[in-house]
Design a protein around this motif. Structure first.
Motif, mmCIF file in Angstrom:
data_model
loop_
_atom_site.group_PDB
_atom_site.id
_atom_site.type_symbol
_atom_site.label_atom_id
_atom_site.label_comp_id
_atom_site.label_asym_id
_atom_site.label_seq_id
_atom_site.Cartn_x
_atom_site.Cartn_y
_atom_site.Cartn_z
ATOM 1 N N THR A 83 0.841 -1.191 0.000
ATOM 2 C CA THR A 83 0.000 0.000 0.000
ATOM 3 C C THR A 83 0.874 1.239 0.000
ATOM 4 O O THR A 83 1.794 1.348 0.802
ATOM 5 N N PRO A 84 0.627 2.177 -0.916
ATOM 6 C CA PRO A 84 1.447 3.395 -0.935
ATOM 7 C C PRO A 84 1.401 4.107 0.408
ATOM 8 O O PRO A 84 0.357 4.179 1.054
ATOM 9 N N ALA A 85 2.533 4.605 0.830
ATOM 10 C CA ALA A 85 2.599 5.294 2.109
ATOM 11 C C ALA A 85 1.787 6.582 2.034
ATOM 12 O O ALA A 85 1.808 7.286 1.036
ATOM 13 N N PHE A 86 1.055 6.864 3.094
ATOM 14 C CA PHE A 86 0.291 8.100 3.184
ATOM 15 C C PHE A 86 1.246 9.222 3.555
ATOM 16 O O PHE A 86 1.937 9.157 4.575
ATOM 17 N N PRO A 110 -11.277 3.525 20.228
ATOM 18 C CA PRO A 110 -12.312 4.377 19.639
ATOM 19 C C PRO A 110 -13.672 4.200 20.299
ATOM 20 O O PRO A 110 -13.985 3.126 20.831
ATOM 21 N N THR A 111 -14.463 5.244 20.243
ATOM 22 C CA THR A 111 -15.847 5.168 20.703
ATOM 23 C C THR A 111 -16.694 4.383 19.715
ATOM 24 O O THR A 111 -17.574 3.616 20.095
ATOM 25 N N ARG A 112 -16.408 4.605 18.421
ATOM 26 C CA ARG A 112 -17.149 3.898 17.374
ATOM 27 C C ARG A 112 -16.283 3.790 16.128
ATOM 28 O O ARG A 112 -15.336 4.563 15.951
ATOM 29 N N THR A 113 -16.630 2.830 15.274
ATOM 30 C CA THR A 113 -15.861 2.560 14.072
ATOM 31 C C THR A 113 -16.788 2.535 12.866
ATOM 32 O O THR A 113 -17.848 1.907 12.901
ATOM 33 N N VAL A 114 -16.366 3.218 11.814
ATOM 34 C CA VAL A 114 -17.094 3.174 10.547
ATOM 35 C C VAL A 114 -16.590 1.981 9.750
ATOM 36 O O VAL A 114 -15.387 1.857 9.495
ATOM 37 N N GLY A 115 -17.486 1.087 9.357
ATOM 38 C CA GLY A 115 -17.100 -0.066 8.553
ATOM 39 C C GLY A 115 -16.901 -1.321 9.373
ATOM 40 O O GLY A 115 -16.615 -1.283 10.577
ATOM 41 N N THR A 116 -17.031 -2.454 8.687
ATOM 42 C CA THR A 116 -16.872 -3.764 9.322
ATOM 43 C C THR A 116 -15.779 -4.580 8.646
ATOM 44 O O THR A 116 -15.798 -5.811 8.708
ATOM 45 N N GLY A 117 -14.852 -3.900 7.977
ATOM 46 C CA GLY A 117 -13.721 -4.611 7.405
ATOM 47 C C GLY A 117 -13.703 -4.685 5.899
ATOM 48 O O GLY A 117 -12.762 -5.231 5.320
ATOM 49 N N THR A 118 -14.721 -4.141 5.243
ATOM 50 C CA THR A 118 -14.762 -4.159 3.773
ATOM 51 C C THR A 118 -15.009 -2.748 3.262
ATOM 52 O O THR A 118 -15.649 -1.927 3.937
ATOM 53 N N THR A 161 -12.979 5.905 14.262
ATOM 54 C CA THR A 161 -11.980 5.332 13.364
ATOM 55 C C THR A 161 -12.698 4.593 12.238
ATOM 56 O O THR A 161 -13.931 4.493 12.218
ATOM 57 N N PHE A 162 -11.916 4.046 11.308
ATOM 58 C CA PHE A 162 -12.472 3.388 10.120
ATOM 59 C C PHE A 162 -11.901 1.978 9.995
ATOM 60 O O PHE A 162 -10.718 1.755 10.253
ATOM 61 N N ASN A 163 -12.753 1.035 9.577
ATOM 62 C CA ASN A 163 -12.333 -0.339 9.299
ATOM 63 C C ASN A 163 -12.899 -0.731 7.943
ATOM 64 O O ASN A 163 -13.966 -1.334 7.837
ATOM 65 N N CYS A 164 -12.156 -0.354 6.906
ATOM 66 C CA CYS A 164 -12.652 -0.503 5.527
ATOM 67 C C CYS A 164 -11.839 -1.515 4.732
ATOM 68 O O CYS A 164 -11.905 -1.527 3.499
ATOM 69 N N GLY A 165 -11.051 -2.348 5.399
ATOM 70 C CA GLY A 165 -10.201 -3.292 4.709
ATOM 71 C C GLY A 165 -8.766 -2.802 4.654
ATOM 72 O O GLY A 165 -8.442 -1.705 5.121
ATOM 73 N N PRO A 166 -7.880 -3.611 4.066
ATOM 74 C CA PRO A 166 -6.448 -3.303 4.117
ATOM 75 C C PRO A 166 -5.990 -2.230 3.134
ATOM 76 O O PRO A 166 -4.891 -1.708 3.277
ATOM 77 N N ASP A 167 -6.801 -1.912 2.152
ATOM 78 C CA ASP A 167 -6.369 -1.000 1.098
ATOM 79 C C ASP A 167 -7.016 0.377 1.256
ATOM 80 O O ASP A 167 -8.061 0.519 1.900
ATOM 81 N N PRO A 168 -6.426 1.395 0.643
ATOM 82 C CA PRO A 168 -7.049 2.723 0.668
ATOM 83 C C PRO A 168 -8.446 2.689 0.068
ATOM 84 O O PRO A 168 -8.715 1.945 -0.869
ATOM 85 N N VAL A 169 -9.321 3.533 0.593
ATOM 86 C CA VAL A 169 -10.710 3.549 0.140
ATOM 87 C C VAL A 169 -11.191 4.993 0.049
ATOM 88 O O VAL A 169 -10.773 5.845 0.832
ATOM 89 N N VAL A 181 -8.145 6.541 4.271
ATOM 90 C CA VAL A 181 -9.518 6.931 3.940
ATOM 91 C C VAL A 181 -9.546 8.310 3.287
ATOM 92 O O VAL A 181 -8.947 9.263 3.790
ATOM 93 N N THR A 182 -10.252 8.394 2.169
ATOM 94 C CA THR A 182 -10.572 9.672 1.531
ATOM 95 C C THR A 182 -12.068 9.894 1.639
ATOM 96 O O THR A 182 -12.861 9.020 1.274
ATOM 97 N N LEU A 183 -12.453 11.061 2.142
ATOM 98 C CA LEU A 183 -13.853 11.480 2.121
ATOM 99 C C LEU A 183 -14.015 12.421 0.933
ATOM 100 O O LEU A 183 -13.363 13.465 0.872
ATOM 101 N N SER A 184 -14.865 12.054 0.009
ATOM 102 C CA SER A 184 -15.032 12.823 -1.221
ATOM 103 C C SER A 184 -16.404 13.488 -1.258
ATOM 104 O O SER A 184 -17.429 12.821 -1.084
#
Length: 398
Positions: free
Chosen positions: A72-75, A98-106, A126-134, A160-163
């Motif tokens: 994964t490219p370094a941030f 974290p108090t809460r997490t966005v995402g369940t791993g995908t 925090t975010f749990n969107c899988g191992p790759d950038p999303v 994570v990018t919020l667009s």
């Protein structure tokens, strides 16, 4: 049938004895770097002693090595050469619990609705969107509820990018917005919520047409409480192209608690466009910008402030636009280059109306920030009206 000569049979036996057994050749020298050399790699010693299952076919290849995952490219955000000390209150918030997490791993589980819901609930997110950038495509603006503080933290973990998809503002906090709940009788000067965004990318936010509180804030709008930005990127955000005093394609801030500074640390602002302040904009707010980078931002309004007759106004502060009375701006360890303003301050526009404000630029580089109409003599890329000339220790302005 005629019997085969004994000598022929003996010769065939010798040839057969010299052929290698199928699959017994050592292929280690042909294994690409990073690939698994054999089917037993990674097994325990006891496991490797078990005879492998028989392979079918004659002389066929062994099990193919598993393809290695591309790293994964370094941030990366901010100025890697910036060495301005970062005070404790400006550093990243600990989000290990974290108090809460966005995402369940995908990636599919990380949705706009999940972000909006989490921000409204507050706490450490925090975010749990899988191992790759999303990239999460926001279909609505995430709004902070003022009673859900005192701390609201969004940590993208560098993945994570919020667009805003070029259609909407991404994040909003306003202690004086009745719709988000009033929590004190002095909304313009309260110490909460305290909003932190860190290890995140905000892309393609757009607040064009937003008129509340004067507009601006293409990616993030904040009034009241406190806000800080740590190790984050802002890319191609925008707000209205005209107007004498609105601005902040990335971030617009009004009235912070006790005039404490907005901290911007180790962050990058690239390609923002607005009437004023192609990256940052504020009225009556102090800033401390540390080890950051501003490049390719534009103030595209026309007519300055107050707007000249026959013009819509704006066009000042290619990267940073600051107006108001008593406030301070400190920029340290930062690079501001290739920004532009149609009017004044290709890099920075600073006007303290009562001439009490001060600005310091330490160990920073400002270069190639054209001001098409006006700037302060001796300070290329800057228009400044304040208590005294800006201090620029260790900085290069060109």
């Amino acid at each position: 049938m005629r019997a085969k000569p004994v000598l022929v049979l003996l010769a065939l036996g010798v040839v057969a004895a010299t052929l290698p057994a199928c699959g017994s050749s050592n292929r280690d020298s042909d294994t690409p770097a990073g690939a698994t050399p054999s089917a037993t790699a990674g097994l325990s010693t006891a496991d490797q002693q078990v005879a492998p299952a028989a392979r079918t076919g004659l002389g066929g290849p062994g099990a193919s090595p598993s393809p290695s995952r591309k790293p994964t490219p370094a941030f990366r955000a901010g100025n890697p050469n910036g060495d301005a000390p970062v005070p404790a209150e400006a550093r990243a918030v600990d989000t290990s619990r974290p108090t809460r997490t966005v995402g369940t791993g995908t990636p599919a589980s990380c949705t706009s609705a999940a972000v909006v819901k989490a921000v409204a609930a507050g706490g450490v997110i925090t975010f749990n969107c899988g191992p790759d950038p999303v990239t999460i495509k926001m279909t609505a603006t995430a709004k902070v509820r003022n009673a859900k503080g005192p701390k609201v933290v969004l940590d993208g973990g560098g993945k994570v990018t919020l667009s805003g998809q070029g259609q909407r503002r991404i994040l909003y906090m306003n202690t004086c917005d009745e719709a988000q709940g009033w929590t004190t009788s002095h909304c313009q000067n309260q110490d909460h919520p305290q909003l932190t965004v860190q290890n995140l990318t905000f892309a393609d936010g757009n607040s064009t047409g937003e008129k509340a509180e004067g507009g601006g804030g293409g990616a993030i709008f904040v009034r009241g409480g406190r806000v800080k930005v740590v190790n984050s990127r802002f890319v191609h955000n925008r707000c209205d192209r005209t107007g004498p005093d609105l601005g902040g394609a990335a971030l617009r801030v009004l009235s912070q608690h006790d005039n404490k500074p907005v901290y911007v640390v180790n962050s990058t602002f690239d390609g923002g466009t607005c009437a004023n302040g192609g990256a940052l904009s504020s009225i009556g707010v102090s800033w401390s910008v540390l080890n950051s980078v501003f490049t390719g931002n534009s103030a595209v309004g026309s007519g300055a402030n107050p707007a000249k007759a026959g013009t819509p106004g704006g066009g000042s502060g290619g990267a940073i636009y600051c107006d108001g009375n008593a406030f301070t701006v400190r920029i340290a360890g930062t690079v501001i280059e290739n920004n532009r303003a149609n009017e004044g301050g290709g890099a920075i526009f600073f006007v303290s109306n009562d001439r009490t404000g001060t600005m310091t630029i330490e160990n920073s580089t400002l270069r190639k920030n054209p001001s098409k109409q006006f700037e302060t003599r001796g300070y290329p890329g800057i228009f400044f009206l304040g208590a005294r000339n800006p201090a620029t220790p260790g900085s290069r302005l060109s």
